[in-house]
Scaffold this motif. Structure first.
Motif, short mmCIF file in Angstrom:
data_model
loop_
_atom_site.label_atom_id
_atom_site.label_comp_id
_atom_site.label_asym_id
_atom_site.label_seq_id
_atom_site.Cartn_x
_atom_site.Cartn_y
_atom_site.Cartn_z
N ASN A 93 0.87 -1.17 0.00
CA ASN A 93 0.00 0.00 0.00
C ASN A 93 0.91 1.22 0.00
O ASN A 93 2.10 1.12 0.27
CB ASN A 93 -0.95 -0.01 1.18
CG ASN A 93 -0.23 0.16 2.51
OD1 ASN A 93 -0.10 1.27 3.00
ND2 ASN A 93 0.30 -0.96 3.06
N GLU A 94 0.32 2.37 -0.26
CA GLU A 94 1.11 3.59 -0.37
C GLU A 94 1.11 4.43 0.89
O GLU A 94 1.85 5.40 0.98
CB GLU A 94 0.60 4.45 -1.54
CG GLU A 94 -0.85 4.87 -1.40
CD GLU A 94 -1.34 5.70 -2.58
OE1 GLU A 94 -2.54 5.67 -2.82
OE2 GLU A 94 -0.52 6.35 -3.22
N TYR A 95 0.33 4.06 1.88
CA TYR A 95 0.19 4.89 3.07
C TYR A 95 0.98 4.37 4.27
O TYR A 95 1.50 5.16 5.06
CB TYR A 95 -1.29 5.02 3.45
CG TYR A 95 -2.11 5.76 2.43
CD1 TYR A 95 -2.92 5.08 1.53
CD2 TYR A 95 -2.08 7.14 2.37
CE1 TYR A 95 -3.68 5.77 0.59
CE2 TYR A 95 -2.84 7.85 1.45
CZ TYR A 95 -3.63 7.15 0.57
OH TYR A 95 -4.37 7.83 -0.36
N PHE A 96 1.00 3.08 4.43
CA PHE A 96 1.55 2.55 5.68
C PHE A 96 2.68 1.57 5.41
O PHE A 96 2.71 0.88 4.39
CB PHE A 96 0.46 1.81 6.47
CG PHE A 96 -0.63 2.71 6.95
CD1 PHE A 96 -1.79 2.86 6.21
CD2 PHE A 96 -0.51 3.40 8.14
CE1 PHE A 96 -2.81 3.67 6.66
CE2 PHE A 96 -1.52 4.20 8.60
CZ PHE A 96 -2.68 4.36 7.86
N SER A 97 3.58 1.55 6.36
CA SER A 97 4.63 0.52 6.42
C SER A 97 4.56 -0.16 7.80
O SER A 97 3.96 0.36 8.73
CB SER A 97 6.02 1.13 6.18
OG SER A 97 6.36 2.02 7.23
N LEU A 98 5.21 -1.31 7.87
CA LEU A 98 5.17 -2.10 9.13
C LEU A 98 6.52 -2.01 9.82
O LEU A 98 7.57 -2.24 9.21
CB LEU A 98 4.84 -3.57 8.83
CG LEU A 98 4.67 -4.47 10.06
CD1 LEU A 98 3.45 -4.04 10.86
CD2 LEU A 98 4.52 -5.93 9.62
N GLU A 99 6.47 -1.69 11.12
CA GLU A 99 7.69 -1.64 11.93
C GLU A 99 7.66 -2.80 12.92
O GLU A 99 6.77 -2.87 13.77
CB GLU A 99 7.82 -0.29 12.64
CG GLU A 99 9.11 -0.18 13.45
CD GLU A 99 9.27 1.22 14.05
OE1 GLU A 99 9.06 2.20 13.32
OE2 GLU A 99 9.57 1.28 15.25
N VAL A 100 8.62 -3.68 12.73
CA VAL A 100 8.69 -4.88 13.58
C VAL A 100 9.80 -4.68 14.61
O VAL A 100 10.94 -4.35 14.23
CB VAL A 100 8.98 -6.14 12.75
CG1 VAL A 100 9.05 -7.37 13.65
CG2 VAL A 100 7.91 -6.31 11.67
N PRO A 101 9.53 -4.86 15.90
CA PRO A 101 10.58 -4.70 16.92
C PRO A 101 11.64 -5.78 16.79
O PRO A 101 11.39 -6.89 16.30
CB PRO A 101 9.83 -4.81 18.25
CG PRO A 101 8.63 -5.59 17.91
CD PRO A 101 8.25 -5.23 16.50
N THR A 102 12.85 -5.43 17.19
CA THR A 102 13.94 -6.41 17.17
C THR A 102 13.74 -7.43 18.29
O THR A 102 12.83 -7.31 19.13
CB THR A 102 15.28 -5.69 17.34
OG1 THR A 102 15.30 -5.04 18.62
CG2 THR A 102 15.49 -4.66 16.24
N ASN A 103 14.64 -8.46 18.31
CA ASN A 103 14.53 -9.51 19.34
C ASN A 103 14.67 -8.94 20.75
O ASN A 103 14.11 -9.46 21.70
CB ASN A 103 15.59 -10.59 19.11
CG ASN A 103 15.31 -11.38 17.85
OD1 ASN A 103 14.16 -11.46 17.41
ND2 ASN A 103 16.37 -11.95 17.27
N GLU A 104 15.49 -7.86 20.88
CA GLU A 104 15.68 -7.28 22.20
C GLU A 104 14.47 -6.45 22.63
O GLU A 104 14.33 -6.09 23.78
CB GLU A 104 16.93 -6.38 22.22
CG GLU A 104 18.25 -7.13 22.09
CD GLU A 104 18.51 -7.56 20.66
OE1 GLU A 104 19.35 -8.45 20.45
OE2 GLU A 104 17.86 -6.99 19.74
N GLU A 105 13.57 -6.17 21.70
CA GLU A 105 12.42 -5.34 22.01
C GLU A 105 11.13 -6.10 21.76
O GLU A 105 10.15 -5.57 21.23
CB GLU A 105 12.45 -4.06 21.15
CG GLU A 105 13.67 -3.19 21.41
CD GLU A 105 13.73 -1.99 20.48
OE1 GLU A 105 14.29 -0.98 20.86
OE2 GLU A 105 13.18 -2.08 19.36
N GLN A 106 11.13 -7.38 22.15
CA GLN A 106 9.97 -8.23 21.92
C GLN A 106 8.75 -7.73 22.68
O GLN A 106 7.62 -8.05 22.32
CB GLN A 106 10.28 -9.68 22.32
CG GLN A 106 11.18 -10.42 21.35
CD GLN A 106 10.51 -10.64 20.01
OE1 GLN A 106 9.30 -10.75 19.92
NE2 GLN A 106 11.31 -10.65 18.94
N VAL A 107 8.98 -6.99 23.76
CA VAL A 107 7.83 -6.52 24.53
C VAL A 107 7.06 -5.42 23.79
O VAL A 107 5.92 -5.13 24.11
CB VAL A 107 8.29 -6.02 25.92
CG1 VAL A 107 8.87 -7.16 26.72
CG2 VAL A 107 9.31 -4.91 25.78
#
Length: 852
Positions: free
Chosen positions: A171-185
């Motif tokens: 899509n042109e509006y949104f991207s997904l930000e996935v936390p790293t392994n150290e920031e699983q919470v």
């Protein structure tokens, strides 16, 4: 195909792991979850060092606490295989390690092996989002790079199988930000890359896809329905994106967990914030916690149990009252702290056991396992045993103990032990649990039968009926059952020429002793033998007791008259010549008799029967000596031939008698009686006997004198060494026993000597007999001391002593065989009187004083 390769790879790792740990104290295997029934796990019998042939005889069995029958062992080949479906997620949840702990128990001897079977995870669970759809309301005024929180997917697997990657549909509006392994919470976030325009696109539909790291890959999706809102362009913002809180388990309802604080840059209703749980929160969270929508306070609303959930993850939303409303998000991590609220749990394999009392030290009695659901020090458990018992607990593996024998057992002292095993954790305050173990001590034959006494004395009257019961022996065995079953038997020996078993027998079960034949006191006065008691144990034990059977005399023998050599007469009568010139008291003849019995039954008295026609005889007979003497001077009126009947009577009950006939011929003093050759031969024999008797008399006097000297020396020594003492050990009061006119044993005066033993009251154990002489009775003719019948007392005493000696069977037989008693008595009368008047009285007085 790839799934099959994964299973093969896991099976290979199982075999390598079993081979590498076969020599350790615990055998490890691994098996993939969802393995089919019958899947090979390991050769457990071979790895434990057990032979296949001994699995069944030794009761090979496998126990798995709380795991049911997931695994089973084929007793024919010793292979551990999968018996039921194994779901790792069901067994261990999200735990990184998952294993099934098995206890392998074999008997004879009792052994316990610990086996761990690790359940390997396979990728059998796809990622799952909390909801298949999620609605988002985003104002068109939101700035670029605005973040919108999303709930990530959940994968029940572990490791690489649970490592998720996310992908958002193009899509042109949104991207997904996935936390790293150290920031699983941190949650997933949508990041606004292009400004929204409600007039261009009021609704957007995005697909979020989660892919795990398993082989093959599994995926899960959720739809994001985004509604573009107008106006209110500032969302509430929390002071922290992640809050960490610690909370004690079992906290009361209403306990404050945290007070949240969010702010909104807008004004008016657009800045009024309401707090709530995220729409996709689980039902357990809503049941355990409550959030105040106005204040943002989160309080405990249900049971908080560390053993069920150690960490709570709460998603909180803050929404303003703008139109449209704007949302802020934060995460609260609640760490539950353990308290000691679980007591240890004990599991005893066997609750009632029997142990032989000769069991060796270290014998395993029972197996005990202990668990505690708490953590840390609250879950550290120590076990203890009832003090002062011959058992101890030995730790074998982690929280496993063996109850073993620590010291020797004795069933006769303690036959059963009620043990209490106490498990106590390390919490404060500590909690404990107890389990009872009953240990019965089995008997072994280690005690021989014992009698109350080492020797018994039995008195039996002679002439008893055959088979009569004379005594009962009884032995006690401290053992139990057949080890305490006692049987009795005679210890065979010879009694003279005959076997002991011909006299007595003993009943094997009751211990009753029977006389098999009538006993004869004259033949056997004392029968001494042993009775053996033996138990029925293996090997049998036994002991002996001695029985002394004294045969009491019965008056079954009448007096027997002794013939006198040189005395003429027909039909066994005694003939004597008497001068008419003899005075009163002259002894003219003497009747001798013996009795084969003993004691009173052999004590004889003599009585002159009245003459025919009631005429008074000028003769009398001494009551105990049998001497016939004149009562007055003889005159011409007396018949020249006197026939006297002397009745000899013993003192038995009833009394037995014999009659002696004495023929007396009265001759003048100047008349020389004709002597037959037989009489002359008798006189010659008498002279020869006189010489022999004098020799014996001299030897007897020397022996008595020597005995007197030794007695005097002993008397002086005792008098000098013994301190004077009086009291309970003095002589008792003499008691006369003279119950009839003729004297029931009239010459015995009983003296009871009390013997001091140092402990307890004195005992009347010793009796001495002395002559019973009535005071003041004497003869008027000779001036010597005489008894009530006119006999010389000293002569009577001496003759009674000699008579007692003669009553013994050997002396009595010798006396009958000799046949010269009359000559001996007449020739040594004066010597015996001297001995009886001086030496013997002094000897008896000293002896009695020494006994005092």
């Amino acid at each position: 195909l790839s799934c099959g390769q994964e299973v093969k790879r896991l099976l290979l790792s199982v075999m390598l792991l079993a081979a590498s740990e076969a020599e350790s104290g615990q055998v490890h295997y691994s098996v993939p979850e969802e393995a089919k029934h019958g899947t090979f796990v390991g050769r457990i019998a071979q790895d434990l060092g057990l032979e296949l042939e001994e699995l069944v005889p030794r009761f090979f069995r496998v126990a798995s606490k709380g795991r049911g029958d997931l695994l089973e062992v084929n007793l024919q080949n010793g292979i551990l295989f999968v018996n039921a479906r194994i779901d790792r997620e069901e067994l261990c949840g999200r735990s990184a390690e998952c294993s099934i702990h098995l206890e392998v128990i074999v008997d004879r001897p009792l052994q316990v092996f610990h086996v761990e079977v690790e359940v390997k995870d396979i990728n059998d669970n796809p990622p799952m989002f909390p909801a298949t759809q999620k609605k988002l309301f985003i104002s068109e005024t939101r700035a670029l790079d605005s973040h919108f929180s999303l709930e990530g997917a959940y994968d029940a697997d572990i490791g690489a199988n649970a490592l998720l990657t996310y992908k958002l549909s193009p899509n042109e509006y949104f991207s997904l930000e996935v936390p790293t392994n150290e920031e699983q919470v941190k949650p997933l976030e949508l990041v606004l890359k292009k400004s929204l325009d409600r007039e261009v696109a009021s609704k957007l539909l995005l697909v979020l896809k989660a892919t795990d790291g398993g082989k093959p890959e599994l995926t899960g999706t959720t739809e994001l329905h985004i509604t573009v809102l107008d106006a209110n362009d500032n969302a509430p913002v929390f002071d922290k994106a992640v809050h960490r809180v610690k909370l004690l388990e079992n906290s009361r309802n209403g306990t404050l967990v945290i007070r949240l604080n969010a702010s909104d840059l807008d004004e008016g209703s657009n800045s009024h914030i309401l707090y709530s749980f995220a729409t996709d929160v689980s039902s357990n969270t809503e049941a355990s916690f409550h959030i105040d929508s106005d204040s943002g306070e989160i309080k405990v609303n249900g049971k908080i149990d560390f053993e069920e959930t150690k960490l709570w993850k709460l998603q909180i939303e803050a929404v303003d009252k703008g139109n449209p409303p704007m949302f802020g998000h934060c995460t609260i991590l609640i760490e539950v702290l353990d308290i000691n609220d679980n007591a240890p749990e004990l599991l005893v394999t066997s609750l009632s056991l029997s142990v032989p009392e000769d069991a060796p030290l270290g014998t395993v009695i029972a197996l005990i396992s202990v668990t505690d659901r708490d953590a840390g020090g609250n879950g550290q458990v120590t076990c203890s045993l009832t003090p002062h018992v011959p058992f101890k607990l030995v730790s074998t593996f982690k929280n496993y103990y063996s109850l073993v024998l620590d010291s020797a057992l004795d069933r006769e002292s303690v036959a059963n032990y009620a043990l209490v095993v106490t498990a106590r954790d390390g919490g404060s305050p500590s909690l404990s649990a107890t389990a009872s173990v009953s240990v019965e001590v089995a008997d072994v034959n280690d005690n021989a039968p014992t009698f109350a006494q080492a020797e018994y004395t039995v008195f039996v009257k002679e002439n008893n009926p055959p088979g009569c019961h004379i005594f009962t022996v009884s032995a006690r065995d401290a053992d139990a059952q057949e080890n305490a079953l006692v049987s009795y038997s005679l210890v065979e020996r010879r009694v003279g020429e005959r076997a002991l078993s011909s006299y007595v027998s003993v009943h094997a079960e009751s211990g009753k002793v029977y006389a098999l034949q009538p006993l004869d006191h004259e033949e056997l006065e004392l029968l001494q033998f042993q009775v053996s008691a033996r138990d029925a144990g293996v090997p049998p034990l036994g002991s002996n007791v001695t029985l002394q059977v004294f045969v009491l005399d019965e008056n079954d023998n009448a007096p027997a008259l002794l013939p006198l050599p040189g005395a003429g007469g027909a039909g066994g009568a005694v003939s004597e010549l008497v001068w008419r010139s003899v005075g009163a008291g002259h002894v003219v003849a003497k009747v001798r008799a013996v009795d084969a019995d003993s004691g009173y039954n052999a004590w004889l008295s003599y009585e002159l029967q009245p003459a025919a026609g009631g005429a008074r005889s000028p003769f009398r007979v001494a009551l105990y000596t049998g001497e016939i003497s004149t009562t007055r001077s003889l005159d011409e009126a007396d018949s020249p031939r006197q026939r006297l009947l002397v009745l000899v009577r013993d003192h038995g009950e009833p009394a037995l008698t014999a009659t002696a006939t004495v023929l007396l011929s009265l001759v003048e003093s100047g008349q020389a009686p004709k002597a037959s050759s037989r009489v002359l031969a008798g006189a010659a024999g008498a002279e020869t006997a006189l010489v022999d008797v004098n020799v014996y008399l001299i030897i007897a006097i020397c022996a008595v004198s020597s005995l007197l000297v030794l007695t005097l020396l002993l008397y002086v020594a005792l008098r000098c060494s013994a301190p004077p003492s009086e009291g309970a050990c003095g002589p008792g009061k003499p008691t006369l026993v003279c119950s009839s006119a003729v004297g029931s044993w009239s010459y015995s005066q009983q003296r009871r000597q009390r013997v001091c033993s140092g402990e307890g009251p004195p005992k009347t154990d010793l009796m001495a007999f002395s002559p019973c002489v009535p005071p003041g009775s004497s003869s008027g003719d000779s001036g010597e001391q005489r008894d009530i019948f006119g006999n010389d007392v000293s002569t009577v005493i001496l003759e009674h002593i000699l008579c007692l000696l003669m009553l013994n069977p050997p002396v009595r037989k010798a006396r009958i065989a000799h046949g010269k008693w009359k000559i001996w008595a007449k020739l040594t009368s004066s010597s015996f009187q001297l001995c009886s008047k001086f030496i013997l009285p002094i000897y008896f007085l000293i002896l009695i004083d020494v006994l005092h």
